[in-house]
Design an enzyme around this catalytic site. Structure first.
Site, short mmCIF file in Angstrom:
data_model
loop_
_atom_site.label_atom_id
_atom_site.label_comp_id
_atom_site.label_asym_id
_atom_site.label_seq_id
_atom_site.Cartn_x
_atom_site.Cartn_y
_atom_site.Cartn_z
CG HIS A 257 -2.03 -1.01 1.10
ND1 HIS A 257 -3.07 -1.07 1.98
CD2 HIS A 257 -2.25 -2.01 0.20
CE1 HIS A 257 -3.90 -2.04 1.64
NE2 HIS A 257 -3.41 -2.63 0.57
CD GLU B 44 -2.09 4.54 2.98
OE1 GLU B 44 -3.18 5.11 2.87
OE2 GLU B 44 -1.84 3.45 2.41
CB CYS C 183 -6.53 -0.54 4.66
SG CYS C 183 -4.83 -1.14 4.85
CB CYS D 234 -2.18 1.45 6.03
SG CYS D 234 -1.54 0.66 4.54
#
Length: 174
Positions: free
Chosen positions: A71, A73, A99, A102
């Protein structure tokens, strides 16, 4: 947020395209976008079986442990770590609300705030309260309203309520 939108252009995931940056004292210390791990075939080239089989073999919110995409992040955190840049007390700007995983990583890294463009709603209603509780450990988690000229290209996989501006000139549909 405009810079997060520019970083997002590098995303190669079959789902939503996400860009993130980590800022300290109004200076960018790290950026990240979502896609497969370094050295692996890109998601758009068949690199991730979970993404390739979205909705057929894997339902929304399932099998993230099988996804080889990283992801945005996470990539921003990992890039900072790779180059020895501390991120405690920083601010994160991301085009999509982080999410669950993260968020855990941002809490553990002691990030001060998260500003996001699009909301993300956990697909499992039974864990949404826990997700919201986890996000409460970050001092500020706030949505930023900004026009997205590439919404049609970047946002088709998002879940939850969205207000998408019409795509600007040259936007790709996806």
């Amino acid at each position: 947020m405009g810079i997060a939108l520019a970083v997002r252009a590098r995303a190669n995931c079959l789902g939503s395209k996400v860009g993130a940056l980590i800022v300290r004292d109004d200076r960018i210390v790290s950026t990240g976008y979502n896609g497969t791990a370094q050295g692996l075939p890109n998601c758009v080239d068949g690199g991730c079986q979970r993404c390739e089989n979205r909705g057929t073999r894997y339902a929304s919110g399932e099998a993230y442990d099988l996804c080889i995409c990283v992801h945005a992040e996470q990539n921003a955190i990992l890039s900072a770590a790779r180059f020895g840049t501390p991120i405690e007390g920083t601010d994160v700007y991301t085009t999509l609300r982080p999410c669950f995983n993260c968020t855990k990583e941002l809490v553990q890294a002691r990030v001060r705030s998260v500003r996001y463009m699009y909301d993300w709603v956990h697909p499992r209603e039974d864990v949404r309260d826990e997700y919201n509780r986890l996000q409460s450990f970050i001092r500020l988690v706030a949505q930023v309203e900004i026009a997205d000229p590439d919404a049609a290209w970047a946002a088709p996989g998002l879940r939850g309520p969205l207000e998408i501006d019409p795509p600007g000139p040259g936007a790709q549909s996806g």
